[in-house]
Design a protein around this motif. Structure first.
Motif, PDB file in Angstrom:
ATOM      1  N   THR A  35       0.836  -1.214   0.000  1.00 51.05           N
ATOM      2  CA  THR A  35       0.000   0.000   0.000  1.00 51.05           C
ATOM      3  C   THR A  35       0.862   1.253   0.000  1.00 51.05           C
ATOM      4  OG1 THR A  35      -1.736  -1.173   1.226  1.00 51.05           O
ATOM      5  CG2 THR A  35      -1.802   1.240   1.248  1.00 51.05           C
ATOM      6  N   LEU A  36       1.900   1.225   0.810  1.00 44.99           N
ATOM      7  CA  LEU A  36       2.805   2.386   0.873  1.00 44.99           C
ATOM      8  C   LEU A  36       3.528   2.605  -0.452  1.00 44.99           C
ATOM      9  CD1 LEU A  36       4.336   1.966   4.457  1.00 44.99           C
ATOM     10  CD2 LEU A  36       2.661   3.662   3.684  1.00 44.99           C
ATOM     11  N   LYS A  37       3.783   1.529  -1.172  1.00 48.08           N
ATOM     12  CA  LYS A  37       4.438   1.660  -2.482  1.00 48.08           C
ATOM     13  C   LYS A  37       3.551   2.450  -3.442  1.00 48.08           C
ATOM     14  CE  LYS A  37       6.680  -1.020  -6.122  1.00 48.08           C
ATOM     15  NZ  LYS A  37       7.087  -2.379  -6.570  1.00 48.08           N
ATOM     16  N   VAL A  38       2.241   2.206  -3.365  1.00 45.64           N
ATOM     17  CA  VAL A  38       1.301   2.957  -4.205  1.00 45.64           C
ATOM     18  C   VAL A  38       1.263   4.421  -3.779  1.00 45.64           C
ATOM     19  CG1 VAL A  38      -1.126   3.205  -4.861  1.00 45.64           C
ATOM     20  CG2 VAL A  38      -0.117   0.921  -4.664  1.00 45.64           C
ATOM     21  N   LEU A  39       1.216   4.637  -2.472  1.00 45.95           N
ATOM     22  CA  LEU A  39       1.085   6.001  -1.950  1.00 45.95           C
ATOM     23  C   LEU A  39       2.334   6.850  -2.198  1.00 45.95           C
ATOM     24  CD1 LEU A  39      -0.678   5.238   1.460  1.00 45.95           C
ATOM     25  CD2 LEU A  39      -1.709   6.151  -0.640  1.00 45.95           C
ATOM     26  N   VAL A  40       3.518   6.247  -2.064  1.00 49.24           N
ATOM     27  CA  VAL A  40       4.750   7.017  -2.214  1.00 49.24           C
ATOM     28  C   VAL A  40       4.975   7.416  -3.670  1.00 49.24           C
ATOM     29  CG1 VAL A  40       6.483   5.204  -2.658  1.00 49.24           C
ATOM     30  CG2 VAL A  40       7.053   7.139  -1.184  1.00 49.24           C
ATOM     31  N   ASN A  41       4.294   6.715  -4.592  1.00 56.21           N
ATOM     32  CA  ASN A  41       4.391   7.054  -6.016  1.00 56.21           C
ATOM     33  C   ASN A  41       3.168   7.815  -6.512  1.00 56.21           C
ATOM     34  OD1 ASN A  41       6.936   5.774  -7.096  1.00 56.21           O
ATOM     35  ND2 ASN A  41       6.012   3.968  -6.151  1.00 56.21           N
ATOM     36  N   TYR A  42       2.275   8.160  -5.601  1.00 57.40           N
ATOM     37  CA  TYR A  42       1.049   8.868  -5.977  1.00 57.40           C
ATOM     38  C   TYR A  42       1.387  10.279  -6.456  1.00 57.40           C
ATOM     39  CZ  TYR A  42      -3.942  10.010  -5.724  1.00 57.40           C
ATOM     40  OH  TYR A  42      -5.239  10.359  -6.032  1.00 57.40           O
ATOM     41  N   ARG A  43       0.475  10.875  -7.223  1.00 56.63           N
ATOM     42  CA  ARG A  43       0.759  12.163  -7.870  1.00 56.63           C
ATOM     43  C   ARG A  43       0.489  13.363  -6.978  1.00 56.63           C
ATOM     44  NH1 ARG A  43      -3.932  10.051  -9.779  1.00 56.63           N
ATOM     45  NH2 ARG A  43      -5.829  11.352  -9.617  1.00 56.63           N
ATOM     46  N   ASP A  44       0.458  13.169  -5.672  1.00 56.08           N
ATOM     47  CA  ASP A  44       0.204  14.270  -4.743  1.00 56.08           C
ATOM     48  C   ASP A  44       1.338  14.341  -3.714  1.00 56.08           C
ATOM     49  OD1 ASP A  44      -1.894  16.244  -3.532  1.00 56.08           O
ATOM     50  OD2 ASP A  44      -1.308  14.962  -1.852  1.00 56.08           O
ATOM     51  N   GLU A  45       1.910  15.518  -3.561  1.00 51.69           N
ATOM     52  CA  GLU A  45       3.075  15.655  -2.679  1.00 51.69           C
ATOM     53  C   GLU A  45       2.742  15.371  -1.217  1.00 51.69           C
ATOM     54  OE1 GLU A  45       5.544  19.395  -1.206  1.00 51.69           O
ATOM     55  OE2 GLU A  45       5.994  18.937  -3.313  1.00 51.69           O
ATOM     56  N   GLU A  46       1.599  15.825  -0.763  1.00 45.45           N
ATOM     57  CA  GLU A  46       1.212  15.605   0.632  1.00 45.45           C
ATOM     58  C   GLU A  46       1.101  14.112   0.938  1.00 45.45           C
ATOM     59  OE1 GLU A  46      -2.525  16.685   3.564  1.00 45.45           O
ATOM     60  OE2 GLU A  46      -1.974  18.120   1.977  1.00 45.45           O
ATOM     61  N   VAL A  47       0.554  13.361  -0.005  1.00 43.73           N
ATOM     62  CA  VAL A  47       0.457  11.909   0.140  1.00 43.73           C
ATOM     63  C   VAL A  47       1.845  11.287   0.168  1.00 43.73           C
ATOM     64  CG1 VAL A  47      -0.337   9.772  -0.966  1.00 43.73           C
ATOM     65  CG2 VAL A  47      -1.820  11.790  -0.921  1.00 43.73           C
ATOM     66  N   ASN A  48       2.718  11.758  -0.719  1.00 44.21           N
ATOM     67  CA  ASN A  48       4.095  11.246  -0.777  1.00 44.21           C
ATOM     68  C   ASN A  48       4.834  11.449   0.537  1.00 44.21           C
ATOM     69  OD1 ASN A  48       4.545  12.429  -4.202  1.00 44.21           O
ATOM     70  ND2 ASN A  48       3.587  10.562  -3.454  1.00 44.21           N
ATOM     71  N   VAL A  49       4.669  12.642   1.107  1.00 43.35           N
ATOM     72  CA  VAL A  49       5.369  12.961   2.354  1.00 43.35           C
ATOM     73  C   VAL A  49       4.917  12.038   3.485  1.00 43.35           C
ATOM     74  CG1 VAL A  49       5.661  14.696   4.153  1.00 43.35           C
ATOM     75  CG2 VAL A  49       5.840  15.362   1.748  1.00 43.35           C
ATOM     76  N   ASP A  50       3.602  11.863   3.635  1.00 41.58           N
ATOM     77  CA  ASP A  50       3.095  10.988   4.703  1.00 41.58           C
ATOM     78  C   ASP A  50       3.494   9.534   4.463  1.00 41.58           C
ATOM     79  OD1 ASP A  50       1.892  12.807   6.445  1.00 41.58           O
ATOM     80  OD2 ASP A  50       0.062  12.914   5.250  1.00 41.58           O
ATOM     81  N   ALA A  51       3.519   9.113   3.209  1.00 41.97           N
ATOM     82  CA  ALA A  51       3.924   7.740   2.889  1.00 41.97           C
ATOM     83  C   ALA A  51       5.405   7.527   3.215  1.00 41.97           C
ATOM     84  CB  ALA A  51       3.657   7.442   1.414  1.00 41.97           C
ATOM     85  N   TRP A  53       7.076   9.183   5.549  1.00 42.48           N
ATOM     86  CA  TRP A  53       7.156   9.111   7.008  1.00 42.48           C
ATOM     87  C   TRP A  53       6.735   7.729   7.496  1.00 42.48           C
ATOM     88  CZ3 TRP A  53      10.062  11.681   9.955  1.00 42.48           C
ATOM     89  CH2 TRP A  53      10.324  13.036   9.746  1.00 42.48           C
ATOM     90  N   ALA A  54       5.689   7.181   6.896  1.00 41.71           N
ATOM     91  CA  ALA A  54       5.249   5.837   7.273  1.00 41.71           C
ATOM     92  C   ALA A  54       6.355   4.817   7.003  1.00 41.71           C
ATOM     93  CB  ALA A  54       3.978   5.459   6.494  1.00 41.71           C
ATOM     94  N   LEU A  55       7.040   4.943   5.867  1.00 42.00           N
ATOM     95  CA  LEU A  55       8.151   4.044   5.550  1.00 42.00           C
ATOM     96  C   LEU A  55       9.302   4.205   6.544  1.00 42.00           C
ATOM     97  CD1 LEU A  55       8.315   4.228   1.646  1.00 42.00           C
ATOM     98  CD2 LEU A  55       7.896   2.183   3.021  1.00 42.00           C
ATOM     99  N   SER A  56       9.563   5.449   6.947  1.00 43.98           N
ATOM    100  CA  SER A  56      10.650   5.677   7.902  1.00 43.98           C
ATOM    101  C   SER A  56      10.321   5.052   9.257  1.00 43.98           C
ATOM    102  CB  SER A  56      10.924   7.179   8.057  1.00 43.98           C
ATOM    103  OG  SER A  56       9.900   7.822   8.790  1.00 43.98           O
ATOM    104  N   TYR A  57       9.063   5.186   9.694  1.00 41.96           N
ATOM    105  CA  TYR A  57       8.666   4.582  10.973  1.00 41.96           C
ATOM    106  C   TYR A  57       8.688   3.061  10.882  1.00 41.96           C
ATOM    107  CZ  TYR A  57       6.892   9.280  12.007  1.00 41.96           C
ATOM    108  OH  TYR A  57       6.787  10.625  12.219  1.00 41.96           O
ATOM    109  N   LEU A  58       8.245   2.530   9.751  1.00 41.16           N
ATOM    110  CA  LEU A  58       8.195   1.083   9.577  1.00 41.16           C
ATOM    111  C   LEU A  58       9.599   0.482   9.545  1.00 41.16           C
ATOM    112  CD1 LEU A  58       6.271  -1.318   9.081  1.00 41.16           C
ATOM    113  CD2 LEU A  58       6.529  -0.897   6.624  1.00 41.16           C
ATOM    114  N   SER A  59      10.509   1.136   8.807  1.00 36.10           N
ATOM    115  CA  SER A  59      11.879   0.613   8.690  1.00 36.10           C
ATOM    116  C   SER A  59      12.656   0.739   9.994  1.00 36.10           C
ATOM    117  CB  SER A  59      12.620   1.336   7.558  1.00 36.10           C
ATOM    118  OG  SER A  59      12.652   2.735   7.769  1.00 36.10           O
TER     119      SER A  59
END
Length: 396
Positions: A35-51, A53-59
């Protein structure tokens, strides 16, 4: 689905993964990362930023989570965002990449192969302190890795950028001297050594961001930034080869570590003391061949070339034509006395004498050990006694 809804999903996921006690089944982990892979490549910067951050917390959770991120081929996306010109995008990408290089050796190697080091080099020069701090932290994880990984840091010429805030003035002074002949009415020709660091600063030759770095070298930086960089330098002295430690010394690492001895945070001082101890220990064990210069100092041609390359890269092209007729020297890894002299000239001996009376037993013991092993305190005390005896005799 509406963009506003996608933004809410990304924000919710970021907050869920922020929970450090989160436990996911392998299937849940796989679905979350997909799901995060879809969000981090989404065409909206705000979505990318939160995705991101989610990846950073997960890793941050551990090697298993990092492996999941790598399996989904998200590393190239993270690295791409490291090169962004927007800090809100850089910071979470930087944190995520830093977590990946803090993983096992294979995971660190994957990040290096993806090209994080050239981007880290750029980010160490960023005008925002928190970005430089996060970058130094990421590099401390790399220098805690294998010798091959440390060598990649050296080959990328990152050592100079790691120490430039703390030791750049001393670095320029020790590694490059502009020598010129000046005629004096009585003494004839005299060699005059110019303080290159201050010369560049005063003549405003250095770009603005580097002029600020010169000033910080005098005034100090926040302890959090010093802590991250000190770990990066000290880790290298702990796991690096003699030639890698020598490269650190050439970049001004000794002066940078001595600077940290003046901060009030015990953990930072302890790490700096360990770094200096490691450098001195290596200097007693190895003997590094040198290339003799024409004057009293000696230098290695490859390191002089490295310095010129660094200076040219900073827009100081005029210095690339400098010829050091008297030789340009630095303390070599195999020259213990030269290392001791560098510590002393940077004010290290005085700081060690203060630290040996520190209330923290670890700090005081390490400082006392360095003084007793590498600085001739007994001789200094005997000299003082001799001077006192001579003064008494004169009084009588």
């Amino acid at each position: 689905m509406e963009v506003s809804t996608i933004r809410v999903v990304a924000w919710v996921l970021a907050n869920i993964f922020r929970n450090k006690n989160l436990t996911l089944t392998p299937e849940q982990l796989k679905e979350s990362i997909a799901t995060l892979k879809v969000l981090v490549n989404y065409r909206d910067e705000e979505v990318n930023v939160d995705a991101l951050w989610a990846l950073s917390y997960l890793s941050e959770q551990g090697d298993e989570e990092i492996e999941g991120v790598l399996r989904e081929d998200l590393l190239p996306v993270i690295v791409r965002h490291l090169g962004s010109d927007r800090s809100q995008m850089i910071v979470p990408a930087l944190r995520a990449s830093g977590n990946i290089v803090s993983g096992n050796d294979l995971q660190t190697e994957a990040a290096l192969a993806a090209g994080v080091l050239p981007l880290y080099k750029q980010l160490l020069r960023n005008t925002r302190r928190n970005i430089r701090k996060e970058t130094a932290w990421a590099l401390s994880n790399v220098t805690a890795g294998t010798r091959g990984q440390i060598q990649q840091v050296v080959d990328e010429d990152l050592l100079l950028d790691l120490v430039i805030d703390q030791g750049c003035i001393t670095f320029f002074n020790n590694l490059i001297f502009v020598r010129y002949q000046a005629h004096h009415a009585e003494t004839g020709i005299t060699l005059i050594r110019v303080n290159v660091g201050m010369l560049l600063l005063r003549l405003r030759i250095v770009k603005m961001e580097y002029r600020q770095d010169f000033i910080r070298a005098e005034g100090g930086t926040r302890t959090t930034y010093k802590r991250k960089r000190t770990w990066a330098l000290s880790n290298l002295t702990s796991g690096g080869t003699p030639s890698q430690i020598e490269a650190l010394v050439a970049a001004g690492g000794v002066e940078a570590l001595v600077t940290v001895l003046g901060v009030f945070e015990t953990s930072v001082v302890t790490v700096a003391l360990e770094g200096l101890d490691n450098i001195l220990a290596v200097s007693m064990e190895v003997s590094v061949p040198t290339v003799s210069g024409t004057g009293p100092t000696r230098f290695k041609k490859e390191y002089f070339a490295m310095v010129l390359k660094q200076l040219c890269g900073k827009g100081i092209k005029g210095l690339c034509i400098i010829v050091c007729r008297g030789g340009c020297g630095y303390a070599e890894c195999g020259d213990k006395q030269a290392i001791v002299q560098k510590i002393a000239e940077a004010g290290g001996k005085e700081k060690l004498e203060i630290l040996q009376r520190n209330t923290d037993e670890t700090v005081s013991n390490k400082a006392k050990g360095l003084l007793e092993m590498h600085f001739d305190n007994k001789r200094d005390n005997s000299d003082e006694s001799d001077n006192e005896s001579q003064e008494d005799a004169l009084d009588n």
